[in-house]
Design an enzyme around this catalytic site. Structure first.
Site, PDB file in Angstrom:
ATOM      1  N   GLU A  58      -6.266  -7.984   0.918  1.00 34.68           N
ATOM      2  CA  GLU A  58      -7.046  -8.188   1.992  1.00 34.68           C
ATOM      3  C   GLU A  58      -8.377  -8.470   1.632  1.00 34.68           C
ATOM      4  O   GLU A  58      -8.841  -6.867   1.379  1.00 34.68           O
ATOM      5  CB  GLU A  58      -6.071  -7.202   2.233  1.00 34.68           C
ATOM      6  N   GLU A 109       0.190  -1.516  -0.026  1.00 38.82           N
ATOM      7  CA  GLU A 109       0.165  -0.167   0.065  1.00 38.82           C
ATOM      8  C   GLU A 109       1.234   0.673  -0.229  1.00 38.82           C
ATOM      9  O   GLU A 109       0.753   2.291   0.512  1.00 38.82           O
ATOM     10  CB  GLU A 109      -0.820   0.288   0.853  1.00 38.82           C
TER      11      GLU A 109
END
Length: 676
Positions: free
Chosen positions: A285, A202
Site C-alpha cells: 500500500e 494488517e
C-alpha cells in the site's frame, strides 16, 4: 492505520509456472519479464482504482507489478477506467471482495450487477491485466465494518471477529465455500488472471491469533490448491510482522509503510519473514494521497514528493502498490469510519473517496500527480506507455428546483412495514433487529413533568435527533425538536416543559454513519446502545421502527395519505394530521426535483452541489449516491456517474434531516467542491 500506495512494472504472463510462488520474479527464473507491468486494484461498488507493484530481479531480469483498483456501476463503464490505469503504467488489477456486498443477509448470495466479480475479473484479463485478489474475509478499505456483513453483529452470543472463535470461523467457511469455487477457474494456473490471493490484511496491527491465520490458509488451499500465491500484508515493523505473518505455510509476507519513509530497512526486515530467495521487496500500500473524514480539511499531498517517494522504492528494484491509483465513491451506506484514542473519538468517512489520487473520482487525469507518477513509472518500464488519456467529460446541468414531498414521519408507515415494528423494554441495537444500514426510530413515553427535564443517552451510535410532543389526545400540538446527540460529543441536554393532558411522546431518530473498518473497536454496533435516562430515571417500553428506502420512489410518486401508527397505543392517524404535528424547521423531510437531458446530447457525469443544505442522503433515479453534510464539510458535492443517468427526465430525491436550502435549490455542476 493502513496506507495505500503502489506502482509496478510488468511481469510477462508466460508460461504458467508449477509453483504458486514462482509467479513472483525473485523465485521464478523461468518467468520472462521483458517489460515492467502495473497491477490495478478494484472494488465493485466503489469507483476506485488502486495501484500495486512488484519489482524484482531474477537472473538479471527486471520485473514489476503495479496495482490499481476500480469500481464502476456497469461493466461497460469499466473499460475507460481501466485504460486510464494502463496509461498510468499499471499492469495488474488488485480488487477487494467485500463479504457484505455478496451476502447482505445470511445465505442470500448476490453476484449480479455491481457485485458481478467474475465478469469484472474477465474484463481485467481481456485488457491484459493480471489480478491480485483481496478475498477477505476482512478487507478494511474504509468500507463499512471492513467488509464484514453487519448481520454478524446481531448474532448472540457475540462473535469475536478476526479470530479463531469457532462460531465466526464456521461463517467464514460458508462464505469462502461459495466464493472460492467461483474464483478457481480464474486462477493464473488455470489460464485466468489471478496470480495472488490475500488471506488477511494488517492483522499484526489488530491481534495475535495464529490458529485463525492458519485456518484461513488451510481453507484457501482446500478450494484453490497449491498453485496460487497466498499473501498477507502488515506494517513494516517487527511487532506487526511477528503477529501478522504465518511462518512455515509458504505464505508471502508483504509490507506497507508511510509514503516518504526510508524503504530500505523495511525491505530488509521483510526478508526475515519470507523464505530465502522468496522475498521480493513489495510495499503493498503506497499512499498516493489520503482519506478524509467529515469535519476535516480535505487531504491533499504533494505530487512531486509522492513521485520522489515512488522513485526511491523503484530504484531499489522493489515494487509498490499505488493506494489509490484511482479515487472512488462510497455510494449508498458503504462508507466506513475510524477512531482516535478511544471508541467515542469517532470519525466517519466522506462519501467521496477521491483520495487525492492520480486518477480522480470522476476519472480525470489532467493533474500534476498523474503526470509525475507516470513519468517515474515510464523510467522503469521497458516499453512505452499507452498515450496520455483525456479527461472524462463532466456536464453542468444547472440549477434544479425541488419541492417538499413529505416529512419522514408523514410516510413512516410506508417506510416501515408494520410487521417489522419491534417492542422492547429497553432499546436494542440496529443489528439485533435486522436493520443493517441507515436509520432506526426509537419511540417511548413518559408522564408529564411539572417543569423541564434533563435527558441523557450515554451511548449513541452514531447520531440521534430527539423530538417530543403530547400524545394523540393533544394532536393539535406540534412535534418539538429538542436537539441532537452525537457519538463524538455526547452530552445531556434540557427537555422543555410542555403542557399535556396525558403522557409526553419521545421520538429518537438514530442514524448509522458507517461502521468502523479498522482498529481495536471493530465490533461497532449501531443505534441506542444504553438506557435512555430522564431526570435520573430509566425509560421503559420502547417501539422501534426500522426505516427502509426500498419503496421510496413509489411512495413519493403517489404521496398518498398514509396511516401512521402511534408509538405506544397503536392507534392510527392520517398523514394529514401528522403533517401538522411536525410542521417545524428541523424535521426530516423528503424533497424531489428533476432535470432533463436532451436526446441530442451525450449523457455525462455530473456533480450535485448541496451548498445551503444541512445534512442528509440523496437518490438519483432510485440510486443512493450517498450522504451529504455541507454543514460539517469539507465535501459540498456528490458525484453522479453517467451510468446512473438517462436521456429525458432524471429524478433527484433527497432526505434533508434538518434545514433545507432557503430557496429549495440544488445545482448540478462540473467540478468537485471540497470547500464547505
Amino acid at each position: 492505520m493502513r496506507e495505500r500506495h503502489g506502482l509496478e512494472p510488468e511481469i510477462q504472463a508466460s508460461p504458467h509456472p508449477s509453483s504458486p510462488l514462482s509467479l513472483l520474479p525473485p523465485f521464478s527464473p523461468a518467468l520472462p519479464c521483458p517489460s515492467p507491468r502495473l497491477i490495478a486494484f478494484t472494488r465493485i461498488p466503489r469507483v476506485a482504482i488502486v495501484g500495486f507493484g512488484l519489482r524484482t530481479t531474477s537472473s538479471g531480469r527486471t520485473a514489476s507489478l503495479f496495482r490499481s483498483s476500480a469500481a464502476i456501476c456497469t461493466t461497460s463503464a469499466l473499460f475507460p477506467r481501466l485504460l486510464r490505469a494502463k496509461a498510468l503504467g499499471l499492469n495488474t488489477i488488485q480488487t477487494y471482495v467485500p463479504w457484505n456486498l455478496h451476502e447482505p443477509s445470511p445465505e442470500k448470495w448476490v453476484f449480479e450487477g455491481m457485485a458481478d466479480i467474475e465478469s469484472f475479473l474477465k474484463i481485467a484479463q481481456e485488457l491484459g491485466f493480471l489480478v491480485m485478489l483481496r478475498a477477505g474475509p476482512y478487507i478494511c478499505a474504509e468500507w463499512d465494518l471492513g467488509g464484514f456483513p453487519a448481520w454478524l453483529l446481531g448474532i448472540e452470543p457475540a462473535l469475536e471477529l478476526r479470530s479463531s472463535d469457532p462460531a465466526f470461523l464456521q461463517l467464514v467457511d460458508r462464505w469462502w465455500g461459495i466464493l472460492l469455487p467461483k474464483i478457481l477457474p480464474l486462477l493464473y494456473s488455470h489460464g485466468g488472471p489471478i496470480i495472488m490471493v490475500q488471506v488477511e490484511n494488517e492483522f499484526g496491527s489488530y491481534g495475535d491469533d495464529q490458529p485463525y491465520l492458519r485456518h484461513l490458509v488451510a481453507l484457501a488451499r482446500r478450494y484453490l490448491g497449491s498453485n496460487i500465491i497466498l499473501y498477507t500484508t502488515d506494517g513494516g515493523s517487527k511487532n506487526t510482522l511477528d503477529k501478522g505473518t504465518i511462518p512455515g505455510e509458504e505464505v508471502y509476507s508483504a509490507v506497507d509503510f508511510s509514503t516518504g519513509e526510508d524503504p530500505w530497512p523495511i525491505f530488509q526486515l521483510q526478508k526475515k519473514y519470507n523464505l530465502p530467495g522468496k522475498s521480493p521487496p513489495l510495499t503493498a500500500e503506497f499512499y498516493t494521497g489520503w482519506l478524509t473524514h467529515w469535519g476535516e480539511k480535505i487531504a491533499v499531498t504533494d505530487a512531486n514528493s509522492t513521485a520522489a517517494a515512488l522513485q526511491k522504492i523503484l530504484s531499489l528494484n522493489a515494487s509498490a502498490v499505488l493506494y489509490m491509483a484511482h479515487g472512488g465513491t462510497n455510494f449508498g451506506f458503504f462508507s466506513g469510519a475510524n477512531t482516535g484514542e478511544n471508541e467515542k473519538d469517532y470519525k466517519a468517512d466522506l462519501t467521496s473517496y477521491d483520495y487525492d489520487a492520480p486518477i480522480k473520482e470522476s476519472g480525470d487525469v489532467q493533474n500534476l500527480k498523474f503526470k509525475a507518477l507516470r513519468n517515474v513509472i515510464q523510467k522503469y518500464s521497458r516499453g512505452s506507455l499507452p498515450p496520455f488519456p483525456t479527461n472524462n467529460e463532466i456536464a453542468r446541468y444547472g440549477p434544479v428546483k425541488v419541492s417538499k414531498v413529505a416529512s419522514l414521519f408523514q410516510v413512516l408507515h410506508a417506510l416501515c412495514d408494520p410487521i417489522q415494528v419491534i417492542e422492547t423494554d429497553q432499546p436494542v441495537s440496529m443489528e439485533s433487529i435486522g436493520q443493517m444500514y441507515g436509520f432506526l426510530l426509537y419511540t417511548s413515553e413518559y408522564p408529564e413533568k411539572e417543569s423541564g427535564s434533563i435527558l441523557s443517552i450515554p451511548k449513541v451510535h452514531d447520531r440521534a435527533q430527539v423530538f417530543i410532543r403530547c400524545s394523540l389526545a393533544d394532536n393539535e400540538r406540534s412535534l418539538i425538536y429538542i436537539g441532537t446527540i452525537e457519538r463524538w460529543s455526547n452530552r445531556e441536554f434540557a427537555v422543555p416543559f410542555i403542557k399535556c393532558s396525558s403522557n409526553v411522546s419521545l421520538f429518537i431518530l438514530v442514524e448509522n454513519l458507517g461502521r468502523l473498518n479498522y482498529g481495536p473497536y471493530l465490533y461497532d454496533r449501531k443505534g441506542l446502545l444504553s438506557a435512555v435516562i430522564l431526570d435520573g430515571t430509566i425509560l421503559h417500553r420502547w417501539r422501534l421502527y426500522p426505516v427502509s428506502f426500498n419503496k421510496l420512489s413509489s411512495i413519493l410518486r403517489s404521496n398518498p395519505i398514509m396511516q401512521v401508527a402511534d408509538p405506544q397505543n397503536g392507534e392510527m392517524f392520517t398523514s394529514q394530521k401528522f403533517t401538522h404535528l411536525v410542521d417545524m424547521t428541523e424535521e426530516p423531510r423528503f424533497y424531489q426535483g428533476s432535470f432533463f437531458i436532451d436526446h441530442k446530447n451525450h449523457v455525462k457525469d455530473t456533480y450535485i452541489s448541496f451548498r445551503g443544505w444541512t445534512k442528509g442522503i440523496a437518490f438519483v433515479n432510485n440510486f443512493n449516491i450517498g450522504r451529504f453534510w455541507p454543514l460539517m464539510g469539507p465535501q459540498c458535492t456528490l458525484y453522479v456517474p453517467a451510468p446512473i443517468l438517462q436521456h429525458g427526465e432524471n429524478i433527484v430525491v433527497i432526505l434533508e434531516l434538518h434545514s433545507p436550502h432557503p430557496e429549495l435549490m440544488l445545482n448540478l455542476v462540473d467540478n468537485h467542491d471540497f470547500s464547505c
